[in-house]
Motif scaffolding. Structure first.
Motif, short mmCIF file in Angstrom:
data_model
loop_
_atom_site.label_atom_id
_atom_site.label_comp_id
_atom_site.label_asym_id
_atom_site.label_seq_id
_atom_site.Cartn_x
_atom_site.Cartn_y
_atom_site.Cartn_z
N LYS A 117 0.82 -1.21 0.00
CA LYS A 117 0.00 0.00 0.00
C LYS A 117 0.85 1.26 0.00
O LYS A 117 0.39 2.33 -0.40
CB LYS A 117 -0.93 -0.03 1.21
CG LYS A 117 -1.94 -1.19 1.14
CD LYS A 117 -2.76 -1.31 2.41
CE LYS A 117 -3.70 -2.51 2.31
NZ LYS A 117 -4.47 -2.73 3.55
N ASP A 118 2.08 1.16 0.47
CA ASP A 118 3.01 2.30 0.47
C ASP A 118 4.38 1.76 0.09
O ASP A 118 5.20 1.46 0.96
CB ASP A 118 3.04 2.95 1.86
CG ASP A 118 3.86 4.23 1.88
OD1 ASP A 118 4.56 4.51 0.89
OD2 ASP A 118 3.79 4.96 2.89
N PRO A 119 4.66 1.61 -1.22
CA PRO A 119 5.87 0.93 -1.68
C PRO A 119 7.18 1.51 -1.17
O PRO A 119 8.16 0.79 -1.04
CB PRO A 119 5.78 1.08 -3.22
CG PRO A 119 4.33 1.29 -3.50
CD PRO A 119 3.81 2.08 -2.33
N LYS A 120 7.22 2.80 -0.86
CA LYS A 120 8.48 3.41 -0.46
C LYS A 120 8.77 3.26 1.03
O LYS A 120 9.91 3.41 1.44
CB LYS A 120 8.47 4.91 -0.82
CG LYS A 120 8.53 5.16 -2.32
CD LYS A 120 8.76 6.63 -2.62
CE LYS A 120 8.93 6.86 -4.12
NZ LYS A 120 9.22 8.27 -4.45
N ARG A 121 7.75 2.94 1.82
CA ARG A 121 7.96 2.90 3.27
C ARG A 121 7.69 1.53 3.89
O ARG A 121 8.49 1.04 4.69
CB ARG A 121 7.09 3.96 3.96
CG ARG A 121 7.50 5.39 3.60
CD ARG A 121 6.61 6.41 4.32
NE ARG A 121 7.03 7.77 3.99
CZ ARG A 121 6.63 8.44 2.92
NH1 ARG A 121 5.81 7.87 2.05
NH2 ARG A 121 7.05 9.67 2.70
N ILE A 122 6.56 0.93 3.55
CA ILE A 122 6.16 -0.31 4.22
C ILE A 122 7.18 -1.44 4.07
O ILE A 122 7.54 -2.08 5.06
CB ILE A 122 4.76 -0.75 3.74
CG1 ILE A 122 3.69 0.13 4.38
CG2 ILE A 122 4.50 -2.23 4.07
CD1 ILE A 122 2.27 -0.19 3.94
N PRO A 123 7.70 -1.72 2.86
CA PRO A 123 8.63 -2.85 2.74
C PRO A 123 9.88 -2.71 3.60
O PRO A 123 10.32 -3.69 4.22
CB PRO A 123 8.98 -2.86 1.24
CG PRO A 123 7.81 -2.20 0.58
CD PRO A 123 7.39 -1.13 1.54
#
Length: 500
Positions: free
Chosen positions: A241-247
């Motif tokens: 849902k937030d590719p830049k932060r969640i992973p």
């Protein structure tokens, strides 16, 4: 280098299902990829044999380079949230040749470990029936392992969402089994019924307590293996849902949870079974391959099967999550023309890398069957060599962070630490681990086989990476590859193929 005007195959993205996973889902998949129950069952005894009472601190020290590389993954993912991970970042930092080999390191590690996981799942499945003798039937176990690979390939092909739901259940069962193990072990320790009750000591966490450098490196390398797999949540970055932060957050959370899991179970096991070489002692080499199998009846009585089921589920669970990063890595490589175009096929309904996923399942099955037919010893040596591929592509990621961010390292203390210093230290530690591993594996007494007059583990480990060089050169000869190898389809300035 400026971005080339050539037309990329998916200018608006790769077609994956975006916005599917949240922080919890990504963390669950990262944890499942490490197969915590199986990893402990297969590794704990060997770590204790290597360093004795220093086993807990060995797991802590092995966590350090994993944490440092996790920071590199987080920072690179914030800047370049591409499912190619090491391939993409390595190419942007060092060019196409290093990047391609980084992608190959991810692929070869996944292929080899899938064979191992399938075999373990098959063995433990048949151990649950009758007197367990069916687990010694190699054709039956191999066929069962292939069925498990096929089933998990289907789940991966069917979609990330269904995979996440299944992983929630499977991971819950694993951690329930580990909780039962810890509670039962400590209960018997305190009531005096443990086979060899050993009082807890803070000396178990003394980093200066190691007396043998070779034993220390062996233990840390073993511990490195059981942390491996957390980076799967980064390979699913485009589907979060937030590719830049969640992973990146999921990767850090995964490694911390694993640290407490492994250290906690190790301490409970040492307090329950002790370090001696008696029937259930952690110093008994005869049970080092599977400590849980040796203690299940004495610890849980008629419920000993719980640990067998947990190890089987752990292996099956990791089979599915191991397919995910390689399938997405090859998808990304194809999108940037580092592999044939067919690998970038995405299922129109399920939004998964359908062709790459199926190829991964088929190749892993053929590899498993082939190695079993040739020699089970060679299969075991290929698994022992896995640490080389892991250290190889993790180290590339650490170095890539330093070089990719080199112009902004000194803009702030945070940049210097998280984008430069920690990734560099992690990469240097893993480089040392790679070199020390290769030296140890070269010895004919290492592993189960001898090939070409040296340790078979060395030949298989280095040979699998060298085979990647051959495949890369073969692909270089095809015209479709030229934009990639000329640095046109992917370079430091290329915008990643991820829809905003």
């Amino acid at each position: 280098m400026a971005t080339s005007p050539i037309e990329l195959d998916h200018p608006q993205g790769k077609g994956l299902a975006t916005g599917t996973l949240g922080l919890w889902g990504s963390t669950v998949i990262g944890l499942a990829s490490t197969a915590p129950v199986y990893s402990l069952a297969a590794t704990l005894g060997w770590v204790v044999l290597a360093v004795g009472a220093q086993a807990p601190i060995a797991f802590v020290l092995a966590f350090i380079p994993m944490l440092f590389i996790a920071f590199a993954y987080r920072e690179l993912n914030n800047a370049v949230p591409d499912c190619g991970t090491t391939f993409t970042w390595g190419t942007k930092a060092f060019g196409p040749w290093v990047g391609w080999m980084g992608g190959w390191g991810v692929a070869v590690a996944g292929m080899v470990v899938l064979a191992n996981l399938a075999q373990i799942a098959g063995i433990y499945f048949w151990s649950l029936f009758g007197d367990g003798s069916l687990a010694d039937n190699a054709p039956l176990v191999t066929a069962t392992g292939v069925v498990f690979i096929a089933s998990m390939t289907w789940v991966s092909w069917r979609g990330v969402e269904i995979g996440e739901r299944i992983q929630n259940i499977l991971l819950g069962i694993q951690y329930l089994a580990l909780a039962i193990f810890v509670i039962a072990a400590l209960w018997q320790y305190f009531d005096g019924s443990a086979p060899n009750p050993t009082p807890f000591s803070w000396e178990w966490f003394n980093p200066l307590g190691f007396t043998d450098w070779s034993a220390f490196t062996e233990a840390v390398l073993l511990a490195l293996f059981i942390y491996w797999g957390w980076d799967t949540c980064l390979a699913l970055n485009e589907e979060t849902k937030d590719p830049k932060r969640i992973p990146g957050r999921a990767a850090l959370l995964t490694t911390v949870i694993l640290l407490f899991t492994y250290v906690g179970v190790t301490v409970a096991a040492m307090m329950y079974a002790g370090l001696g070489d008696d029937a259930t002692g952690l110093g008994n080499e005869a049970i080092a391959d599977d400590f849980f199998l040796a203690v299940k009846d004495g610890l849980l009585g008629p419920f000993g099967w719980v640990l067998l089921v947990a190890v089987m589920i752990s292996a099956v669970s990791s089979t599915q999550t191991t397919i995910l990063p390689t399938a997405r890595g090859t998808l990304s490589m194809a999108a940037y023309r580092a592999l044939p175009k067919r690998f970038m096929t995405v299922h129109p309904r399920y939004k998964t890398p359908s062709f790459s996923t199926l190829v991964m399942g088929i190749v892993a099955s053929l590899y498993y069957i082939g190695m079993t037919l040739i020699s089970d010893n060679i299969l075991q040596d290929s698994i022992l060599s896995l640490g080389l591929a892991i250290a190889f592509y993790y180290a590339i990621t650490g170095y890539a962070s330093v070089w990719f961010f080199r112009r902004e390292l000194f803009r702030s203390g945070r940049n210097l630490v998280y984008k430069g210093l920690l990734p560099l230290l992690g990469a240097l530690m893993l480089t040392l681990a790679f070199v020390q591993s290769a030296i140890d594996m070269f010895d004919v007494d290492y592993g189960y086989t001898v090939l070409f007059g040296v340790g078979g583990t060395f030949v298989l480990g280095v040979g699998s990476l060298a085979f990647g060089v051959v495949l890369m050169l073969v692909w270089f000869m095809f015209s479709h590859s030229k934009p990639f190898f000329r640095g046109e389809s992917l370079n430091a300035d290329t915008e990643v193929l991820v829809p905003e």
